[in-house]
Design a protein around this motif. Structure first.
Motif, mmCIF file in Angstrom:
data_model
loop_
_atom_site.group_PDB
_atom_site.id
_atom_site.type_symbol
_atom_site.label_atom_id
_atom_site.label_comp_id
_atom_site.label_asym_id
_atom_site.label_seq_id
_atom_site.Cartn_x
_atom_site.Cartn_y
_atom_site.Cartn_z
ATOM 1 N N SER A 109 9.397 1.051 -2.280
ATOM 2 C CA SER A 109 9.937 0.962 -3.637
ATOM 3 C C SER A 109 9.256 2.010 -4.500
ATOM 4 N N ARG A 110 9.679 2.080 -5.753
ATOM 5 C CA ARG A 110 9.060 3.028 -6.671
ATOM 6 C C ARG A 110 8.482 2.234 -7.833
ATOM 7 N N ASP A 111 7.215 2.484 -8.093
ATOM 8 C CA ASP A 111 6.516 1.836 -9.196
ATOM 9 C C ASP A 111 5.858 2.956 -9.995
ATOM 10 N N ALA A 112 6.583 3.465 -10.972
ATOM 11 C CA ALA A 112 6.150 4.649 -11.734
ATOM 12 C C ALA A 112 5.960 5.804 -10.752
ATOM 13 N N GLN A 113 4.775 6.364 -10.671
ATOM 14 C CA GLN A 113 4.513 7.467 -9.751
ATOM 15 C C GLN A 113 4.116 6.981 -8.354
ATOM 16 N N ARG A 114 3.903 5.714 -8.241
ATOM 17 C CA ARG A 114 3.440 5.124 -6.984
ATOM 18 C C ARG A 114 4.645 4.678 -6.150
ATOM 19 N N ARG A 115 4.586 4.890 -4.835
ATOM 20 C CA ARG A 115 5.661 4.451 -3.936
ATOM 21 C C ARG A 115 5.097 3.466 -2.923
ATOM 22 N N SER A 149 3.749 8.561 7.936
ATOM 23 C CA SER A 149 5.128 8.451 7.443
ATOM 24 C C SER A 149 6.109 8.219 8.584
ATOM 25 N N LYS A 150 5.889 8.870 9.724
ATOM 26 C CA LYS A 150 6.763 8.657 10.889
ATOM 27 C C LYS A 150 6.639 7.221 11.389
ATOM 28 N N HIS A 151 5.407 6.708 11.443
ATOM 29 C CA HIS A 151 5.216 5.313 11.849
ATOM 30 C C HIS A 151 5.944 4.383 10.877
ATOM 31 N N LEU A 152 5.821 4.654 9.600
ATOM 32 C CA LEU A 152 6.480 3.821 8.593
ATOM 33 C C LEU A 152 7.996 3.893 8.709
ATOM 34 N N ARG A 153 8.507 5.049 9.075
ATOM 35 C CA ARG A 153 9.958 5.192 9.248
ATOM 36 C C ARG A 153 10.440 4.283 10.385
ATOM 37 N N VAL A 154 9.658 4.203 11.468
ATOM 38 C CA VAL A 154 10.019 3.311 12.577
ATOM 39 C C VAL A 154 9.997 1.856 12.104
ATOM 40 N N LEU A 155 8.951 1.484 11.367
ATOM 41 C CA LEU A 155 8.856 0.117 10.835
ATOM 42 C C LEU A 155 9.998 -0.174 9.868
ATOM 43 N N GLU A 156 10.350 0.824 9.071
ATOM 44 C CA GLU A 156 11.442 0.669 8.105
ATOM 45 C C GLU A 156 12.787 0.527 8.825
ATOM 46 N N ALA A 167 0.849 -1.192 0.000
ATOM 47 C CA ALA A 167 0.000 0.000 0.000
ATOM 48 C C ALA A 167 0.881 1.238 0.000
ATOM 49 N N THR A 168 0.329 2.340 -0.440
ATOM 50 C CA THR A 168 1.044 3.616 -0.397
ATOM 51 C C THR A 168 0.825 4.241 0.973
ATOM 52 N N VAL A 169 1.584 5.279 1.267
ATOM 53 C CA VAL A 169 1.421 6.002 2.531
ATOM 54 C C VAL A 169 -0.005 6.543 2.631
ATOM 55 N N GLY A 170 -0.511 7.100 1.554
ATOM 56 C CA GLY A 170 -1.880 7.626 1.543
ATOM 57 C C GLY A 170 -2.910 6.550 1.822
#
Length: 121
Positions: free
Chosen positions: A62-68, A47-54, A30-33
């Motif tokens: 990853s990058r998939d065209a315009q989607r991350r 995004s902060k939560h995801l940074r902790v998980l990361e 899924a994207t951040v949105g």
């Protein structure tokens, strides 16, 4: 976040929002949105939560065209599973020994001797 990898994983999963994100990512990337949709928080907070998980190695982006898309790194759970399994086996062995002791005890043994005169029960 300092510390060993297992400590980082458990610390990251200590937050219920992050655990929920991991649960959702187990179904699909899924994207951040997309991850932010069910929460009453900003995309920046997600995004902060995801940074902790990361940082704990639980997710990658990853990058998939315009989607991350954010991807769950499920192999990190192997580290947790091995740690939990080791202690589960130790606990089972202790219970097995206790079962052996209890099985070998005579049935007619009173677990507590009666109080002696002058002693309070």
């Amino acid at each position: 976040m300092a510390g060993d990898p297992l400590s980082r994983v458990f610390a990251a999963l200590a937050d219920p929002t992050r655990r929920d994100m991991v649960t959702r990512l187990a179904v699909a990337d899924a994207t951040v949105g997309e991850l932010a949709e069910p929460y009453d928080v900003s995309v920046q907070a997600v995004s902060k939560h995801l940074r902790v998980l990361e940082d704990a190695g639980l997710v990658s982006r990853s990058r998939d065209a315009q989607r991350r898309p954010v991807h769950l790194e499920a192999e990190v759970f192997d580290l947790m599973t091995k740690w939990i399994e080791r202690y589960r086996r130790q606990a089972e062995e202790r219970y097995r020994r206790l079962d052996d002791v209890l099985r070998d005890m005579p049935d007619d043994v009173d677990p507590l001797p009666p109080p002696q005169e002058g002693q309070q029960s």
